[in-house]
Enzyme design. Structure first.
Site, PDB file in Angstrom:
ATOM      1  N   VAL A  24     -11.444  78.955  54.615  1.00  0.00           N
ATOM      2  CA  VAL A  24     -10.577  80.094  54.539  1.00  0.00           C
ATOM      3  C   VAL A  24     -10.462  81.012  55.700  1.00  0.00           C
ATOM      4  O   VAL A  24      -9.380  81.419  56.370  1.00  0.00           O
ATOM      5  CB  VAL A  24      -9.481  80.071  52.987  1.00  0.00           C
ATOM      6  CG1 VAL A  24      -8.551  81.017  53.475  1.00  0.00           C
ATOM      7  CG2 VAL A  24     -10.094  79.297  51.985  1.00  0.00           C
ATOM      8  N   CYS A  49      -3.226  74.893  46.617  1.00  0.00           N
ATOM      9  CA  CYS A  49      -2.728  73.738  47.662  1.00  0.00           C
ATOM     10  C   CYS A  49      -2.433  72.292  47.024  1.00  0.00           C
ATOM     11  O   CYS A  49      -0.852  72.863  48.006  1.00  0.00           O
ATOM     12  CB  CYS A  49      -4.095  73.649  48.417  1.00  0.00           C
ATOM     13  SG  CYS A  49      -5.591  72.757  47.712  1.00  0.00           S
ATOM     14  N   HIS A  77      -2.424  66.714  51.782  1.00  0.00           N
ATOM     15  CA  HIS A  77      -2.265  65.963  49.954  1.00  0.00           C
ATOM     16  C   HIS A  77      -0.945  65.198  50.588  1.00  0.00           C
ATOM     17  O   HIS A  77      -0.211  65.471  50.459  1.00  0.00           O
ATOM     18  CB  HIS A  77      -2.332  67.561  49.728  1.00  0.00           C
ATOM     19  CG  HIS A  77      -3.746  67.887  49.199  1.00  0.00           C
ATOM     20  ND1 HIS A  77      -4.792  68.263  49.360  1.00  0.00           N
ATOM     21  CD2 HIS A  77      -4.166  69.630  48.481  1.00  0.00           C
ATOM     22  CE1 HIS A  77      -5.603  68.914  48.892  1.00  0.00           C
ATOM     23  NE2 HIS A  77      -5.076  69.682  48.211  1.00  0.00           N
TER      24      HIS A  77
END
Lengths: 361, 361, 361, 361
Positions: free
Chosen positions: C20, C158, C260
């Protein structure tokens, strides 16, 4: 001088909860001679039942015969009565533990790398050089008093095992090879678990596997070379010295689950490959493949998904045998890295040792 | 004798709805000189607006400048006024169409394989042998009357393009190479769309790509060889004849989306690679990479996922430069098969031809 | 009451060498306002130059502006002068470090999960509920003396971030939603590095991500709910209490690198989705996507490979909006988990806070 | 009224060279009752030996018993003497061919979709509704004169088959279900060969499979509903009419080779699942799984790679049985789409028909 196999030989497995250990257990649970009597694991798992301690990752379920075995620590005392001990230990602990087992007069067949370069420990690909067992008496004689039953036998790195079997077939038919170039595309299971992070391999090739090329180059010389007597009368591995062999390996990791593909170069004729019969088969090792090398004629074979289970993973696939503009001949090899490339090799080595009487049963 | 590039050169794209055509359009839409004026497709698509006919497969959206262009059939009349025509046609139709365009005095830069072996058509990897454009006047002179502007230039197979750039760098520094052995691990995008069925490649390696090894071996000789005058005074490709070069290729398909990885053997030093400056850069081709070859020092690079976009896919990655026990040196090459390996090469070829005045603008 | 953005706002990044952190650095290096002044890492890396300490895993190279920054330990003293600190810390250390930074009067925008459930810390999806910044004065007033500049703002998990944006669009047009069912197919990058072992995900689906379903269900209520005043006059998150919302999530890991995919159920019309304009865009946050939601009409979109970079990964893809026989409507959402699902959200949150004067610059 | 199985029942396979046909042959070659007597293929392959015509794609080699069978065209004359004919034909030819075989008094068990919606053809998931064989006499009576032995039985779409078995188990224990929501993650093998292009699925999810959701929703009603007598005295499928059932399906394609994962919602307790015993097992069908449903307790199971071969692919895996905040209960189903989802179902259907005397042997 073949010994009849007894009906039941007690064996143990070191590193029983790991990936290689799970393979040992799967194979041994169905073995005609060997019976699992003891399982060793880390102190963290010792004392638990196998089923509770293991994070089982095989497609077949945990064999019933081991589910309720209580894991021991990896100390010789817990393996008393075992005629053979298979080691699937990680390299960071295998050296010390295997040495202790040998010193306690146990016969250790190891898949770990620690003793592969030891000048008194045979490095055996069972379909190639089980005759190297002949060095064991010398290995035992180094102890005071000499060991009567304890010794260590190792098998080779999975990528070496796969490509060396066709080479042995060619040397058997045509004599010493001078030069070999091999490029591998190795499966992720060769790195163990957790092993390769998925972010590193999905949609990717990693053109490097630490230490692998050196292993392939060095192990090839030890395995294909002979055992001879040096000027002090001691046995020694000759590293293919009388016919110097140059080996060049380029190792890559690819997104394949099981099965190492290797593009070998230099060789001659497919008949030599297809008709290769190793001593382990001739002697009757039950886990030796009935047919060692299959030579594919289709131009797009062998492929991992279609061919990796040939002979239950104990056989070797060769294909695309063709002229090479630079060396003589080139071909593709596919071998199952988790079967003949690992646990299966240890087991055939042990079978050979039993039949030869090296392990007294 | 460099010509100043005009601000706006009208161009066309043949096979505009296919995979290579989509790449051409993506690159040309952002090009400083070339302006898309005509798009050709199959009779089935002709007459439709581009946006409606195409099954767009690129990560970037369809460029606005082509969305409303009405697709033409691939006949020269529809491309009148185009100074350059890029061909992303499939091989089954490219031969006839490209020949017709040349005969109609159009300059064709083709990614198709049909004319690669033609003794009068240059096969140009733009970062290696743009000097082969010198054969074009002879190609034009074969027609009666001789063509004034029409010709065909091809670029190489994607796997050839990637690995030949470091070889050219080495020849430039050290003189002719004698032997090359190369094993490829090629991305699925190299097979076009639909191309490789997913059942064939997921968890698999296919150790065969039809015709690919022959192409790599033959194309290497044509590209690295020179252009010389034969005894009839005609120009001819000498196929590296004065310094015979043996090339041995082993081609594999792996589960990577973009980026061909190739394990090359034979070479010398990384400085020669890193400092290589091709003519296309020296001349100022805007699509030539600012830096042709990056030499990686990390042992596990280059990798497709991390390195395939180097210089927007127009540069070449080399890594793992090391001694080879059999030949002299070995290394790993990674080149982006859909950029420098295909459409980008055609475009740099056209830029070079413009700057050299071969295409009059 | 919008504050003009100053030309240069000094910022720091905690956890700068992690996955990240690398994303934060990539985004901040190109940011119009924020300038990286300090980078924090573990004691093991502190003292080294960033380039030497990091195992860089992004497709773009390490930005020049950070290459030579010497890594500090994650202590407030090393970040003096930073107006904003972004945290990409792992959860096992984020709690203590972020609290220390807040206490030292630094504004912390965190991607870590530690404070997401804190009743005084806003959990902000920047394209949904930046108005929750209103709770910050109360968060500061809990300290003695009250903090003047220190606070913590978190962004969401997320998988929550991706699917909640279309839900917010629907609530904005049609009022409170009563029930949501969502099934996710989450990318491996969501698990960080090394994260998911390749042996677990190649040719596989893992139908479980520890704690993920609970997070999605709980976070949805906090984010979509309002901030109201309780009977003691204190501000509190109402968890969508006035219009109870039932959320049912089923989370799966699939072999996708980034992006995703989520099959959401319940909703109304695509116009409401396509026209959604969040406050962050209206206010002029430079990293907010120009267009928040794209609604695809093709039946087989959105797809991770083709659509995950929409609006540089800050926008959200919706497709297959259709009637549901059980609830009202169903559709598919695709959001880039490493952009809007992580670092990008923290950055937009900070931009919003700057423009609102919550961070005084 | 169970008929004793004879020792040898001659059978044929239509579409023998295709993917489903190869599965039929693999299973039938090891079957205790059925003996392959005839193989049908396209006119292009007819006349060749099976081994020469087939592009074999199974991990096991071509069974010896079929290697030398000469392929026939798919006409009834070539299948004379076959008591049962299995059809693995593609939908574009299956309709006409299967109708012709039925008219010629052959019993056809088809994996094709063509007759699934026919009001007189049973759609049978063998572990759920083999009782629907009761409609066969009516199907035969529609012909003049009525057929004595010819009929068609179909099995369901692979994604329906997997998830409907746990639903049947729940209805058996708790009565009619009112609402089902299911999200699938389907393997590439479900699309046949060549099927899904690798460029479409590597590093990707495709959130759409043409017609699949409609099939799942419609087939569920036909299979779980009963057979009742209408006011004209004719038998009819009631489509679960007395207890209306709403089914909502969302279908996705993921990068998995074999094994469809489905997140089902609504249900009750795991005991009902684990103890489910279908009629096909009770009656003694040799290919019915000994244990139909395994309920996993580990939170991250079932997984395709680890669990798809449960009961040789004929059993169904269920896991993650838990409360659902919106409907009652949710769980994950994994079924092997190429075994119980295709050829295995046809074979159990035929076994059931034999034991019931519907196929006279």
């Amino acid at each position: 001088m073949q010994h009849p196999p007894p009906s039941s030989i007690p064996v143990g497995v070191l590193g029983a909860t790991g990936t290689v250990g799970q393979r040992f257990i799967t194979l041994l649970a169905a073995h005609p001679w060997f019976v699992i009597k003891a399982l060793g694991a880390s102190p963290r798992s010792a004392g638990k039942k196998y089923r509770e301690a293991v994070n089982w990752k095989q497609a077949q379920p945990v064999p019933n015969v081991v589910k309720d075995i209580v894991l021991a620590e990896c100390t010789p005392g817990a393996f008393e009565g075992c005629k053979v001990v298979f080691s699937g230990l990680d390299a960071d602990v295998a050296g010390e533990i295997e040495a202790a087992f040998r010193a306690a007069n146990l016969a250790v067949f190891s898949n770990a790398k620690n003793f592969r370069r030891d000048p008194h420990v045979p490095l055996i690909v069972p379909l190639v050089n089980p005759s190297h067992l002949s060095i064991i008496p010398q290995q035992q004689s180094l102890f005071t008093p000499p060991l009567k039953q304890g010794f260590i036998v190792t098998n080779a790195n999975c990528s070496t095992t796969g490509y060396i079997i066709p080479l042995a077939a060619l040397e058997k038919s045509f004599g010493p090879i001078e030069a070999v170039m091999v490029t591998t595309m190795q499966a992720i299971s060769g790195a163990g678990y957790p092993g390769v992070p998925s972010l590193d391999i999905l949609d990717n090739v990693i053109p490097y596997i630490g230490g692998e090329e050196e292993k392939m180059e060095w192990e090839t010389l030890k395995i294909l070379g002979g055992v001879s007597t040096d000027d002090k009368g001691l046995l020694a591995f000759d590293m293919h010295a009388r016919h110097p062999l140059r080996v060049s390996a380029s190792c890559n990791r690819v997104a394949v689950i099981d099965g190492h593909t290797e593009c070998g170069l230099r060789a001659q004729v497919r008949e030599a490959l297809a008709s290769y019969t190793p001593d382990a088969l001739a002697l009757g090792c039950p886990s030796a493949p009935r047919h060692t090398i299959v030579v594919h004629e289709e131009p797009d074979r062998p492929q991992p998904r279609l061919d990796r289970y040939y002979q239950d993973g104990a056989g070797v696939n060769v294909g695309r045998v063709r002229q090479c503009p630079v060396l003589d001949i080139k071909f593709v090899v596919l071998a199952n890295n988790v079967s003949i490339g690992a646990a299966t090799s240890s087991i055939i080595n042990a079978e050979f040792a039993v039949l030869k009487g090296v392990v007294p049963c």
